[in-house]
Design an enzyme around this catalytic site. Structure first.
Site, PDB file in Angstrom:
ATOM      1  N   ASN A 154      -2.112 -50.565 -20.773  1.00 27.62           N
ATOM      2  CA  ASN A 154      -2.769 -49.261 -20.829  1.00 27.62           C
ATOM      3  C   ASN A 154      -3.824 -49.167 -19.728  1.00 27.62           C
ATOM      4  O   ASN A 154      -4.952 -49.588 -19.898  1.00 27.62           O
ATOM      5  CB  ASN A 154      -3.389 -49.079 -22.224  1.00 27.62           C
ATOM      6  CG  ASN A 154      -4.135 -47.764 -22.383  1.00 27.62           C
ATOM      7  OD1 ASN A 154      -4.323 -47.026 -21.417  1.00 27.62           O
ATOM      8  ND2 ASN A 154      -4.569 -47.474 -23.597  1.00 27.62           N
ATOM      9  N   CYS A 166      -6.375 -44.870 -20.443  1.00 26.30           N
ATOM     10  CA  CYS A 166      -7.366 -44.251 -21.314  1.00 26.30           C
ATOM     11  C   CYS A 166      -8.562 -43.754 -20.488  1.00 26.30           C
ATOM     12  O   CYS A 166      -9.233 -44.552 -19.827  1.00 26.30           O
ATOM     13  CB  CYS A 166      -7.813 -45.265 -22.361  1.00 26.30           C
ATOM     14  SG  CYS A 166      -8.840 -44.517 -23.616  1.00 26.30           S
ATOM     15  N   CYS A 190      16.052  -2.176 -21.067  1.00 28.32           N
ATOM     16  CA  CYS A 190      14.607  -1.973 -20.829  1.00 28.32           C
ATOM     17  C   CYS A 190      14.011  -1.059 -21.911  1.00 28.32           C
ATOM     18  O   CYS A 190      14.611  -0.051 -22.278  1.00 28.32           O
ATOM     19  CB  CYS A 190      14.448  -1.325 -19.444  1.00 28.32           C
ATOM     20  SG  CYS A 190      12.812  -0.656 -19.133  1.00 28.32           S
ATOM     21  N   CYS A 214       7.769  -9.935 -12.220  1.00 28.99           N
ATOM     22  CA  CYS A 214       8.153  -8.885 -13.177  1.00 28.99           C
ATOM     23  C   CYS A 214       9.006  -9.459 -14.301  1.00 28.99           C
ATOM     24  O   CYS A 214       8.828  -9.111 -15.471  1.00 28.99           O
ATOM     25  CB  CYS A 214       8.877  -7.747 -12.456  1.00 28.99           C
ATOM     26  SG  CYS A 214      10.264  -8.318 -11.458  1.00 28.99           S
TER      27      CYS A 214
END
Ligand SMILES: Cc1cc2nc3c(=O)[nH]c(=O)nc-3n(C[C@H](O)[C@H](O)[C@H](O)COP(=O)(O)O)c2cc1C
Ligand code: SF4
Ligand code: SF4
Length: 428
Positions: free
Chosen positions: A132, A135, A342, A385
């Site tokens: 590890n 952390c 739409c 869009c």
């Protein structure tokens, strides 16, 4: 049914679903229940020096009704005595010999400390080790975890020390709190790592209470930075996974971690180069039984695709992940609004008008009904869009055949340089 058996650098598990080193793997009771529920492996909550935890220690970010979109913690490594954890690991391994148990380890950056803990945990029958180096809080202030994991030389030397004595495969777990994760991935490989795993948690502050002015979480009024995980970090994890998977110097298999919540996420991580995947937040949010859907979903997906073994999935999207300089700049897509689906909410028009390229306008048809349409000459195909449209399929992004040859930035620069060289040579 497809074969889900996984093999990460020699660590074999009945399926690729592992619980990440965290609260769900804090005891034999929990890991055994997880294996009964269907998890193929577990990385035991990090073992190391005795730790005193704080209360409180967790915070969550909820967004727009979605609980735990992100999760933040200031928890440290296991606060249970090492000998208790070791006894429970041994018992669990005896009960579940075919499941993978990996011991997560963190000690000070001293050779003798690493040798000592590696020998102790391997004596109880673990299938592998995970170092590890990730952390980001508490331990890091004492030179461990991310403090080591942000320095490639320290990752390399500590991996090397572990490999000096380790009999089982060594996975190096990387921190995302670094500019370029491939630097530490390469260092882990240089140190002799058999595999890497990523990501650990990302430095974060979950929120501030606007009434008390306390940060969240706080301990008796004082807060500190914590580690961020859960669905919100998935794009960051996928990117870092992709960077490592396509790096020629990262020659070891990868265990992917970060925001994995369902079988679709699992498939994405495997396509991007994960041999196994690890889950923490989704298990904390929904319990161990989420693995049932993951197993069913992955199996059905493989069957539908005619893929016999999960190993055939690994890395299939990596060749499709490249530098911007290689993408075809002559490829063209435009937005096209499907007037039959739409609902005329106008969100796309506002988005394009205010923040894109002002190419959606309202018109009237022969019957006087109003509809929206895209001026395709002006549309740059940015996708905005279709992203904001609330109706699935109401805006399609359509490729346009423009007759132009494939041309990337790199092709372009190469062509310019070649031209310059040849005219220079010709001029001589
Ligand atoms: C409360 C908590 C405690 C954790 N403790 C550890 C730990 O002891 N060792 C470790 O390597 N990672 C630890 N992690 C990090 C997880 O193993 C994992 O890398 C991270 O949560 C990202 O996965 P996720 O998005 O599925 O949660 C912890 C995470 C949480 C939320
Ligand atoms: S793709 Fe972008 S530029 Fe084209 S219509 Fe949509 S928002 Fe406007
Ligand atoms: S956002 Fe979608 S549904 Fe709304 S007006 Fe545009 S195309 Fe129609």
């Amino acid at each position: 049914m497809a074969d889900l058996t996984s093999n990460l650098a020699g660590i074999v598990s009945p399926n690729p679903f592992w619980l990440a080193s965290a609260p769900p793997t804090n005891s034999g009771y929990q890991v055994q229940r997880a294996f009964e529920a269907g998890w193929g492996g577990a990385v035991w909550k990090t073992l190391g020096e005795p730790i005193i935890n704080s209360t409180s220690r967790f915070a969550a970010v909820s967004f727009n009704g979605q609980r735990v979109a992100g999760f933040n913690n200031i928890e440290l490594i296991s606060d249970r005595p090492l000998d208790v954890n070791l006894r429970e690991i041994e018992e669990t391994k005896k009960r579940f010999p075919d499941h993978a148990i990996i011991a997560s380890l963190m000690v000070e950056p001293k050779q003798e400390k690493w040798h000592e803990i590696v020998k102790k945990v391997e004596a109880v029958g673990v299938d592998g080790l995970e170092l590890n180096f990730g952390c980001p809080h508490g331990m890091a202030e004492r030179g461990m975890g991310a403090a080591s994991g942000q320095v490639p030389a320290l990752v390399e030397s500590q991996t090397y020390w572990v490999k000096e004595v380790a009999q089982t495969p060594v996975i190096v777990k990387l921190t995302p709190n670094i500019t370029d994760i491939t630097a530490t991935a390469e260092a882990a490989v240089s140190g002799g790592a058999d595999a890497i795993s990523l990501i650990n948690t990302i430095n974060s502050l979950a929120s501030v209470d606007i009434h008390t002015w306390n940060t969240v979480p706080n301990v008796d009024g004082l807060g500190t930075h914590g580690g961020y995980c859960g669905p919100a970090v998935k794009p960051i994890a996928l990117h870092m996974l992709g960077e490592c998977a396509r790096n020629d110097l990262v020659t070891v298999p990868i265990s992917g971690i970060g925001g994995i919540s369902n079988w679709q996420n699992v498939v994405e991580f495997m396509l991007m180069g994960s041999t196994t995947i690890q889950v923490c937040t989704a298990a904390m949010h929904h319990g161990f039984r989420i693995v049932e859907d993951m197993i069913d979903g992955l199996s059905n997906y493989l069957d539908e695709k005619g893929i016999e073994s999960v190993s055939e999935l690994i890395g299939r999207s990596v060749p499709k992940y490249s530098d911007w300089g290689n993408v075809n700049l002559n490829h063209q897509v435009v937005a096209r609004i499907q007037t039959d689906t739409c609902i005329n909410c106008n969100k796309c028009q506002i988005a394009c008008e205010d923040t894109a390229h002002q190419c959606i306008s309202r018109y009237k048809d022969a019957s006087g009904a109003s509809y929206l349409a895209v001026n395709e000459e002006e549309c740059v195909g940015c996708n905005l869009c279709s992203i904001v449209c609330p109706v699935e399929g109401a805006i399609e992004m359509v490729p346009i055949a423009n007759g132009l040859p494939t041309l990337s930035w790199n092709d372009r620069q190469h062509a310019i340089n070649t031209l310059q060289t040849s005219s220079y040579m010709g001029g001589k």
